[in-house]
Write a protein that holds these residues in place. Structure first.
Motif, PDB file in Angstrom:
ATOM      1  N   SER A  61       0.868  -1.134  -0.011  1.00  0.00           N
ATOM      2  CA  SER A  61       0.075  -0.034  -0.082  1.00  0.00           C
ATOM      3  C   SER A  61       0.873   1.232   0.081  1.00  0.00           C
ATOM      4  CB  SER A  61      -1.025   0.011   1.199  1.00  0.00           C
ATOM      5  OG  SER A  61      -0.172  -0.134   2.385  1.00  0.00           O
ATOM      6  N   THR A  62       2.084   1.243   0.774  1.00  0.00           N
ATOM      7  CA  THR A  62       2.859   2.332   0.495  1.00  0.00           C
ATOM      8  C   THR A  62       4.226   2.316  -0.394  1.00  0.00           C
ATOM      9  OG1 THR A  62       4.233   1.534   2.502  1.00  0.00           O
ATOM     10  CG2 THR A  62       2.117   2.854   2.889  1.00  0.00           C
ATOM     11  N   LYS A  63       4.264   1.027  -0.854  1.00  0.00           N
ATOM     12  CA  LYS A  63       5.511   1.112  -1.668  1.00  0.00           C
ATOM     13  C   LYS A  63       6.895   1.446  -0.789  1.00  0.00           C
ATOM     14  CE  LYS A  63       2.856   0.224  -5.247  1.00  0.00           C
ATOM     15  NZ  LYS A  63       1.853  -1.051  -4.829  1.00  0.00           N
ATOM     16  N   THR A  64       6.962   0.963   0.024  1.00  0.00           N
ATOM     17  CA  THR A  64       8.015   1.252   1.121  1.00  0.00           C
ATOM     18  C   THR A  64       8.764  -0.226   1.641  1.00  0.00           C
ATOM     19  OG1 THR A  64       7.148   3.234   1.700  1.00  0.00           O
ATOM     20  CG2 THR A  64       8.840   2.570   3.102  1.00  0.00           C
ATOM     21  N   ASN A  65       9.947  -0.491   1.607  1.00  0.00           N
ATOM     22  CA  ASN A  65      10.676  -1.426   2.284  1.00  0.00           C
ATOM     23  C   ASN A  65      10.328  -1.243   3.714  1.00  0.00           C
ATOM     24  OD1 ASN A  65      11.804  -3.039   0.377  1.00  0.00           O
ATOM     25  ND2 ASN A  65      13.190  -1.584  -0.117  1.00  0.00           N
ATOM     26  N   ALA A  66       9.577  -2.328   4.411  1.00  0.00           N
ATOM     27  CA  ALA A  66       9.359  -2.149   5.797  1.00  0.00           C
ATOM     28  C   ALA A  66       9.052  -3.446   6.477  1.00  0.00           C
ATOM     29  CB  ALA A  66       8.035  -0.996   5.897  1.00  0.00           C
ATOM     30  N   VAL A  67       8.843  -3.381   7.799  1.00  0.00           N
ATOM     31  CA  VAL A  67       8.493  -4.266   8.607  1.00  0.00           C
ATOM     32  C   VAL A  67       7.261  -3.925   9.441  1.00  0.00           C
ATOM     33  CG1 VAL A  67      10.079  -4.024  10.531  1.00  0.00           C
ATOM     34  CG2 VAL A  67       9.215  -6.138  10.520  1.00  0.00           C
ATOM     35  N   GLN A  68       6.131  -4.809   9.474  1.00  0.00           N
ATOM     36  CA  GLN A  68       4.981  -4.706  10.215  1.00  0.00           C
ATOM     37  C   GLN A  68       5.144  -5.199  11.686  1.00  0.00           C
ATOM     38  OE1 GLN A  68       2.132  -5.926   7.672  1.00  0.00           O
ATOM     39  NE2 GLN A  68       1.565  -4.070   7.182  1.00  0.00           N
ATOM     40  N   ILE A  69       4.939  -4.326  12.653  1.00  0.00           N
ATOM     41  CA  ILE A  69       4.845  -4.823  14.137  1.00  0.00           C
ATOM     42  C   ILE A  69       3.327  -4.780  14.304  1.00  0.00           C
ATOM     43  CG2 ILE A  69       5.348  -4.624  16.498  1.00  0.00           C
ATOM     44  CD1 ILE A  69       7.714  -2.784  15.501  1.00  0.00           C
ATOM     45  N   SER A  70       2.865  -5.796  14.898  1.00  0.00           N
ATOM     46  CA  SER A  70       1.496  -6.004  15.254  1.00  0.00           C
ATOM     47  C   SER A  70       1.341  -6.295  16.579  1.00  0.00           C
ATOM     48  CB  SER A  70       0.951  -7.187  14.585  1.00  0.00           C
ATOM     49  OG  SER A  70       0.809  -7.093  13.228  1.00  0.00           O
ATOM     50  N   VAL A  71       0.545  -5.364  17.554  1.00  0.00           N
ATOM     51  CA  VAL A  71       0.161  -5.702  18.794  1.00  0.00           C
ATOM     52  C   VAL A  71      -0.959  -5.594  19.306  1.00  0.00           C
ATOM     53  CG1 VAL A  71       2.466  -4.374  19.673  1.00  0.00           C
ATOM     54  CG2 VAL A  71       0.410  -3.008  19.264  1.00  0.00           C
ATOM     55  N   PRO A  72      -1.475  -6.411  20.139  1.00  0.00           N
ATOM     56  CA  PRO A  72      -2.987  -6.726  20.630  1.00  0.00           C
ATOM     57  C   PRO A  72      -3.278  -5.658  21.403  1.00  0.00           C
ATOM     58  CG  PRO A  72      -1.559  -8.171  21.932  1.00  0.00           C
ATOM     59  CD  PRO A  72      -0.421  -7.285  20.845  1.00  0.00           C
ATOM     60  N   MET A  73      -4.603  -5.087  20.886  1.00  0.00           N
ATOM     61  CA  MET A  73      -5.375  -4.124  21.789  1.00  0.00           C
ATOM     62  C   MET A  73      -6.154  -4.912  22.853  1.00  0.00           C
ATOM     63  SD  MET A  73      -4.143  -1.096  20.580  1.00  0.00           S
ATOM     64  CE  MET A  73      -5.324  -0.007  21.156  1.00  0.00           C
ATOM     65  N   GLU A  74      -5.840  -4.575  24.090  1.00  0.00           N
ATOM     66  CA  GLU A  74      -6.925  -5.294  25.189  1.00  0.00           C
ATOM     67  C   GLU A  74      -7.473  -4.759  26.060  1.00  0.00           C
ATOM     68  OE1 GLU A  74      -3.693  -7.417  27.171  1.00  0.00           O
ATOM     69  OE2 GLU A  74      -3.463  -8.914  25.659  1.00  0.00           O
ATOM     70  N   TYR A  75      -8.875  -4.886  26.302  1.00  0.00           N
ATOM     71  CA  TYR A  75      -9.577  -4.046  27.325  1.00  0.00           C
ATOM     72  C   TYR A  75     -10.209  -5.233  28.193  1.00  0.00           C
ATOM     73  CZ  TYR A  75     -13.397  -1.086  28.632  1.00  0.00           C
ATOM     74  OH  TYR A  75     -14.085  -0.371  29.673  1.00  0.00           O
ATOM     75  N   ASN A  76     -10.060  -4.698  29.413  1.00  0.00           N
ATOM     76  CA  ASN A  76     -10.324  -5.827  30.592  1.00  0.00           C
ATOM     77  C   ASN A  76      -9.632  -7.153  30.267  1.00  0.00           C
ATOM     78  OD1 ASN A  76     -11.882  -3.776  31.825  1.00  0.00           O
ATOM     79  ND2 ASN A  76     -13.722  -4.331  31.111  1.00  0.00           N
ATOM     80  N   ASP A  77      -8.500  -7.191  30.002  1.00  0.00           N
ATOM     81  CA  ASP A  77      -7.552  -8.516  29.890  1.00  0.00           C
ATOM     82  C   ASP A  77      -8.297  -9.135  28.599  1.00  0.00           C
ATOM     83  OD1 ASP A  77      -5.928  -7.793  31.818  1.00  0.00           O
ATOM     84  OD2 ASP A  77      -7.436  -8.667  33.256  1.00  0.00           O
ATOM     85  N   GLU A  78      -8.885  -8.645  27.871  1.00  0.00           N
ATOM     86  CA  GLU A  78      -9.393  -9.314  26.625  1.00  0.00           C
ATOM     87  C   GLU A  78      -8.949  -8.607  25.357  1.00  0.00           C
ATOM     88  OE1 GLU A  78     -13.737 -10.037  24.467  1.00  0.00           O
ATOM     89  OE2 GLU A  78     -13.872  -9.731  26.803  1.00  0.00           O
ATOM     90  N   THR A  79      -8.575  -9.615  24.500  1.00  0.00           N
ATOM     91  CA  THR A  79      -7.953  -8.905  23.115  1.00  0.00           C
ATOM     92  C   THR A  79      -9.179  -8.489  22.259  1.00  0.00           C
ATOM     93  OG1 THR A  79      -5.986 -10.266  23.150  1.00  0.00           O
ATOM     94  CG2 THR A  79      -6.507  -9.231  21.298  1.00  0.00           C
ATOM     95  N   ILE A  80      -9.279  -7.378  22.075  1.00  0.00           N
ATOM     96  CA  ILE A  80     -10.226  -6.799  21.084  1.00  0.00           C
ATOM     97  C   ILE A  80     -10.247  -6.414  19.527  1.00  0.00           C
ATOM     98  CG2 ILE A  80     -11.710  -6.146  23.414  1.00  0.00           C
ATOM     99  CD1 ILE A  80     -10.981  -3.146  22.694  1.00  0.00           C
ATOM    100  N   GLY A  81      -8.649  -6.350  19.529  1.00  0.00           N
ATOM    101  CA  GLY A  81      -8.304  -5.910  17.988  1.00  0.00           C
ATOM    102  C   GLY A  81      -6.810  -5.956  18.257  1.00  0.00           C
ATOM    103  N   VAL A  82      -6.339  -5.268  17.025  1.00  0.00           N
ATOM    104  CA  VAL A  82      -4.814  -5.158  16.653  1.00  0.00           C
ATOM    105  C   VAL A  82      -4.524  -3.796  16.166  1.00  0.00           C
ATOM    106  CG1 VAL A  82      -2.969  -6.267  15.359  1.00  0.00           C
ATOM    107  CG2 VAL A  82      -4.694  -7.902  16.482  1.00  0.00           C
ATOM    108  N   LEU A  83      -3.411  -3.572  16.831  1.00  0.00           N
ATOM    109  CA  LEU A  83      -2.985  -2.247  15.991  1.00  0.00           C
ATOM    110  C   LEU A  83      -1.403  -2.779  15.232  1.00  0.00           C
ATOM    111  CD1 LEU A  83      -2.250   0.834  15.886  1.00  0.00           C
ATOM    112  CD2 LEU A  83      -0.725   0.928  18.071  1.00  0.00           C
ATOM    113  N   VAL A  84      -1.342  -2.069  14.137  1.00  0.00           N
ATOM    114  CA  VAL A  84      -0.319  -2.573  13.268  1.00  0.00           C
ATOM    115  C   VAL A  84       0.374  -1.373  12.531  1.00  0.00           C
ATOM    116  CG1 VAL A  84       0.526  -3.691  10.838  1.00  0.00           C
ATOM    117  CG2 VAL A  84      -1.711  -4.605  12.434  1.00  0.00           C
ATOM    118  N   ILE A  85       1.771  -1.213  12.843  1.00  0.00           N
ATOM    119  CA  ILE A  85       2.547   0.052  12.468  1.00  0.00           C
ATOM    120  C   ILE A  85       3.786  -0.613  11.692  1.00  0.00           C
ATOM    121  CG2 ILE A  85       4.081   1.823  13.138  1.00  0.00           C
ATOM    122  CD1 ILE A  85       2.189   2.600  15.048  1.00  0.00           C
TER     123      ILE A  85
END
Length: 190
Positions: A151-175
């Motif tokens: 999508s960005t035409k850039t050499n990169a590595v993606q880091i994905s971290v879980p988004m948690e609410y009340n000790d439950e994984t509710i989604g993911v943040l990717v940068i």
């Protein structure tokens, strides 16, 4: 000294980073990972995910939006860059453009909640960057391979971290972290 550093940077091939093990990548990226862990506590990002999760879209609805997104016909492409969470991520990417190439946030099914710039597809739920970090609801940090980001035409590595609410994984943040940052971090560590 600066001259030698610049020469060293010229001869460090992005391909050499593609050959790093996951442990080596994690070590080089540790400062970035710590910053992302801090972002996972952001109430506004968590609220955006919780709101979308409550909407309860079916997987069929998500896949329909995904097809519209890929065809460039979904109004969500613009909306997810301009909502509060999208604007927040956009500010991070713009302010730290020398470090990051993209950021996006998903819900519990891997559907985008916010993204800047737009991802190549809406649904991340069938991709390792989501499935590995969501980890069946257990959540864990995932570091992808060094590659050309479509999508960005850039050499990169993606880091994905879980988004948690009340000790439950509710989604993911990717940068996405640009390869140039890996090069600089690796040289600092030598």
């Amino acid at each position: 000294m600066l001259r030698y550093l610049l020469i060293a940077l010229i001869f460090v091939s992005p391909l050499s980073f593609a050959e790093l093990s996951q442990d080596e990548l994690q070590q080089v990226l540790e400062p970035r990972i710590e910053g992302l862990k801090f972002l996972t506590k952001n109430g506004m990002l968590l609220d955006a995910i919780r709101t979308q999760n409550r909407e309860g879209r079916s997987l069929d609805e998500i896949k329909k939006i995904d097809e519209e997104w890929k065809a460039g016909k979904s109004p969500l492409i613009k909306e997810l860059q301009e909502n509060k969470a999208g604007s927040f991520l956009k500010n991070i990417i713009i302010q730290q453009a020398d470090v990051y190439n993209e950021a996006f946030l998903t819900d519990i099914q891997g559907a985008n909640v916010a993204a800047y710039p737009p991802t190549s597809d809406y649904w991340q739920g069938d991709e390792e960057k989501f499935t590995a970090a969501f980890n069946g609801g257990e959540g864990k940090i995932f570091i992808g391979k060094v590659e050309m980001d479509e999508s960005t035409k850039t050499n990169a590595v993606q880091i994905s971290v879980p988004m948690e609410y009340n000790d439950e994984t509710i989604g993911v943040l990717v940068i996405g972290v640009k390869v140039s940052v890996l090069e600089a971090e690796k040289l600092k560590g030598q």
